[in-house]
Design a protein around this motif. Structure first.
Motif, short mmCIF file in Angstrom:
data_model
loop_
_atom_site.label_atom_id
_atom_site.label_comp_id
_atom_site.label_asym_id
_atom_site.label_seq_id
_atom_site.Cartn_x
_atom_site.Cartn_y
_atom_site.Cartn_z
N GLN A 60 46.90 41.27 37.27
CA GLN A 60 47.30 40.17 38.14
C GLN A 60 46.16 39.19 38.40
OE1 GLN A 60 50.45 39.71 38.93
NE2 GLN A 60 49.99 37.81 39.96
N SER A 61 44.95 39.68 38.63
CA SER A 61 43.84 38.78 38.91
C SER A 61 43.52 37.90 37.70
CB SER A 61 42.59 39.57 39.31
OG SER A 61 42.21 40.46 38.26
N LYS A 63 45.79 37.03 35.35
CA LYS A 63 46.92 36.10 35.24
C LYS A 63 46.67 34.87 36.09
CE LYS A 63 50.70 39.34 34.43
NZ LYS A 63 51.95 39.85 34.96
N LYS A 64 46.27 35.08 37.33
CA LYS A 64 46.00 33.97 38.25
C LYS A 64 44.90 33.08 37.71
CE LYS A 64 47.46 36.22 42.51
NZ LYS A 64 47.03 36.71 43.82
N ALA A 68 45.39 29.21 36.60
CA ALA A 68 44.62 28.21 37.33
C ALA A 68 43.79 27.35 36.40
CB ALA A 68 43.70 28.90 38.34
#
Length: 70
Positions: A60-61, A63-64, A68
């Motif tokens: 998840q980290s 992906k963000k 971004a």
């Protein structure tokens, strides 16, 4: 959105970079025809052969961070 890595770019070297992570957009019609809708180097989304990519799962980290940076 799905993340894929490019493993082939035959005929599309200006649009796709091998070993690069791309965002793929869901397109059921394209998938039925062996195509994948990908946001390429131009920043727009186009259809490419599905065989040019492999799906990848990102934490998840990450992906963000990838989203971004887009």
């Amino acid at each position: 959105k799905q993340f894929v890595v490019c493993v082939r770019n035959d005929g599309y070297s200006a649009s796709l970079e091998k070993r690069k992570i791309y965002v793929a957009l869901r397109d059921l019609t394209a998938e039925k025809h062996g195509q994948l809708r990908v946001i390429d180097e131009s920043g727009d989304h186009y259809l490419y052969p599905k065989t040019f990519f492999r799906s990848i799962a990102l934490p998840q980290s990450l992906k963000k961070a990838v989203l971004a940076a887009a």
